[in-house]
Design an enzyme around this catalytic site. Structure first.
Site, PDB file in Angstrom:
ATOM      1  N   LYS A 177       0.864  -1.170   0.000  1.00 20.81           N
ATOM      2  CA  LYS A 177       0.000   0.000   0.000  1.00 20.81           C
ATOM      3  C   LYS A 177       0.911   1.234   0.000  1.00 20.81           C
ATOM      4  CE  LYS A 177      -2.668   3.415   1.596  1.00 20.81           C
ATOM      5  NZ  LYS A 177      -2.147   4.757   1.952  1.00 20.81           N
ATOM      6  N   GLU A 199      10.484   1.357  10.256  1.00 24.27           N
ATOM      7  CA  GLU A 199      11.535   2.365  10.030  1.00 24.27           C
ATOM      8  C   GLU A 199      10.849   3.705  10.159  1.00 24.27           C
ATOM      9  OE1 GLU A 199      13.454   5.163   8.974  1.00 24.27           O
ATOM     10  OE2 GLU A 199      13.232   4.536   6.885  1.00 24.27           O
ATOM     11  N   CYS A 242      13.900  10.732   6.418  1.00 24.64           N
ATOM     12  CA  CYS A 242      13.865  10.341   7.825  1.00 24.64           C
ATOM     13  C   CYS A 242      15.207  10.577   8.494  1.00 24.64           C
ATOM     14  CB  CYS A 242      13.460   8.875   7.943  1.00 24.64           C
ATOM     15  SG  CYS A 242      14.484   7.755   6.980  1.00 24.64           S
ATOM     16  N   GLU A 261       9.971  15.920  14.841  1.00 21.43           N
ATOM     17  CA  GLU A 261      10.358  15.786  13.441  1.00 21.43           C
ATOM     18  C   GLU A 261       9.478  16.685  12.574  1.00 21.43           C
ATOM     19  OE1 GLU A 261      11.602  12.189  10.497  1.00 21.43           O
ATOM     20  OE2 GLU A 261       9.632  12.009  11.440  1.00 21.43           O
TER      21      GLU A 261
END
Length: 496
Positions: free
Chosen positions: A183, A257, A291, A389
């Site tokens: 997905k 992750e 990331c 973040e």
């Protein structure tokens, strides 16, 4: 090399791939080009029933289909063919990804030209997943182990580098013998659908690689599905926590992750030109949408002002524009919600006392979702901009005095994905690298990955590892086999 590629005006329409068939849906979603803000492709908006069909197809391919009966050597041939096909079509795949997420064409092209190496690497590993012979404590038993594929994998991928981050999962998973339901992000589904056509061309049987497209409700249907053996996710930490909780209900294996707030630590004895270049690459490359972005720059106080000016001087020259143009150095952020989020964080930092050295606003006159590359000084590690973040082109610069303070600030975060150390002192380089709590540490470099090196995070940056030999183990289970050597009855009520 001329990289400029024109934008055709024809609207592309895609179908889902389930069990080797192209599946259409009455409900459609638009994919917007972040540079123009216009629709360039449409994809199906799938439902839970589509997920059911895809999981069933993957299960049949694993349990009953030719993929489950193939030898590892035969699977390896398929992976090598897939690598060759991707290499052949890298320019088209890169162009699709650029239209989907707004990243530089030259960066996407570099990624798609590198992706075949992952398939070649794991093709070489597929027939080397051998078990062990266990020295038995019982003379009448021969004991050995097997590494077997974990089964059906649900892979959920993000919008920043969908092809590369899917490959981190797909290459080792296919080598191990798993099947997939993928997905992709609703913002960047096209390259995954394009890849599905090439997976079939490589001779990988129907049902091994299935793609369903839709919004977060479709992702929820996938992670809650009892037919999965493993979920492999790349994305935000809070989403990863929800996925882990959902997977626990079915005891589905997970690898996650997740996010980062990675420190780039510069000591006074560093080569400041190299450090400035590394800081810029770490946060303004890919418009900060990685990331591993080096969003926290920690600088020893004696060289703080000098390094800050070097970075600011180069940042002022960054060329924003069409990501398909060869001279562009930074494109837009990938979508409107992310554009709004990044600008909101700049305002939060301003209110908290950070000083804007450069940028600090949307880039006007370019169309699309542009944010100026932004440098913030006078940041302290307790500010929100240093804790959360952002996933955008915002560099937070902090001072430190001495090695101990640098390590303390660097590790004072709930994340632990990546970090870097800049110093000419080889002893300090390794000493600090050993003490930083991060899954990847670069010394005098930043933002480098390899198919051969494990990648993943400490703390809230995730579970498990991608790439390298560690990754293929994430897609296997260990089975112990006991062989009775003496065909004689023994006490049925005694263990062993």
């Amino acid at each position: 090399m001329e990289l400029t590629i024109g934008r055709e005006e024809d609207l592309r329409a895609y179908s889902m791939h389930i069990g080797g068939s192209q599946v259409v849906s009455e409900r459609r979603m638009d994919s917007l080009d972040p540079y123009t803000g216009k629709v360039w492709a449409t994809v199906p908006s799938g439902t839970a029933s589509d997920v059911d069909r895809a999981v069933a197809a993957a299960r049949a391919a694993f349990d009953e289909g030719p993929w489950g009966r193939m030898t590892a050597t035969e699977r390896a041939r398929c992976l090598r063919r897939l690598g060759d096909i991707i290499a052949r079509d890298a320019e088209e795949l890169a162009r699709c990804e650029c239209r989907d997420n707004g990243k530089l064409y030259r960066e996407m092209l570099g990624q798609w030209r590198y992706i075949p190496e992952f398939f070649y690497y794991y093709a070489g590993m597929a027939d080397k997943l051998q078990g062990d012979v266990i020295p038995s404590d019982r003379p009448n038993f021969f004991i050995y182990t097997r590494r077997e594929p974990i089964g059906v994998v649900g892979a959920i991928t993000p919008w920043n580098s969908p092809g590369l981050l899917l490959t981190f999962k797909l290459a080792p998973g296919l080598a191990a013998g798993c099947t997939f339901v993928v997905k992709p992000s609703e913002h960047t589904p096209v390259s995954t659908l394009e890849l599905a056509e090439r997976v079939a061309e490589a001779g990988i049987p129907d049902g091994v690689f299935n793609v369903v497209t839709g919004d977060g409700t479709l992702g929820a249907a996938l992670v809650n599905h009892p037919g999965l053996d493993k979920i492999a996710f790349t994305g935000a930490t809070e989403t990863g926590k929800r996925i882990a909780a959902a997977a626990a209900a079915n005891l589905t294996r997970v690898s996650l992750e997740l996010g980062g707030k990675s420190p780039n630590v510069v000591f006074a004895d560093a080569d400041l030109d190299l450090a400035a270049n590394g800081a810029i690459a770490g946060i303004f490359g890919a418009s900060g949408q990685t990331c591993m972005a080096g969003s926290r720059l920690l600088v020893e106080d004696s060289v703080h002002d000098e390094l800050l000016e070097r970075i600011a001087s180069r940042t002022r020259e960054i060329r924003l524009g069409d990501p398909l143009h060869p001279d562009t150095e930074m494109g837009p952020v990938a979508n409107e919600p992310q554009h709004r989020k990044v600008l909101d964080y700049i305002e939060v930092a301003r209110r908290d006392g950070a000083r804007i050295v450069h940028g600090g606003a949307a880039a006007e006159g370019l169309g699309g979702y542009f944010v100026q590359p932004t440098i913030l000084a006078d940041v302290t590690n307790d500010m929100r901009i240093a804790r959360e973040e952002v996933f955008g082109p915002i560099l937070s610069v902090m001072k430190f005095s001495g090695e101990e303070e640098a390590i303390r600030i660097a590790n004072d975060t709930r994340f632990g994905l990546a970090a870097a150390v800049w110093t000419e002192n080889v002893h300090r380089a390794h000493r600090v690298a050993h003490r930083l709590r991060a899954g990847t540490v670069w010394i005098n470099a930043y933002r480098v990955v390899s198919f051969a090196a494990p990648f993943g995070g400490f703390k809230e940056s995730g579970l498990g590892r991608e790439n390298g030999m560690d990754s293929i183990r994430e897609y296997t289970e260990t089975k112990s086999v006991y062989v009775e050597l003496n065909a004689q009855p023994r006490d049925p009520f005694q263990l062993g």
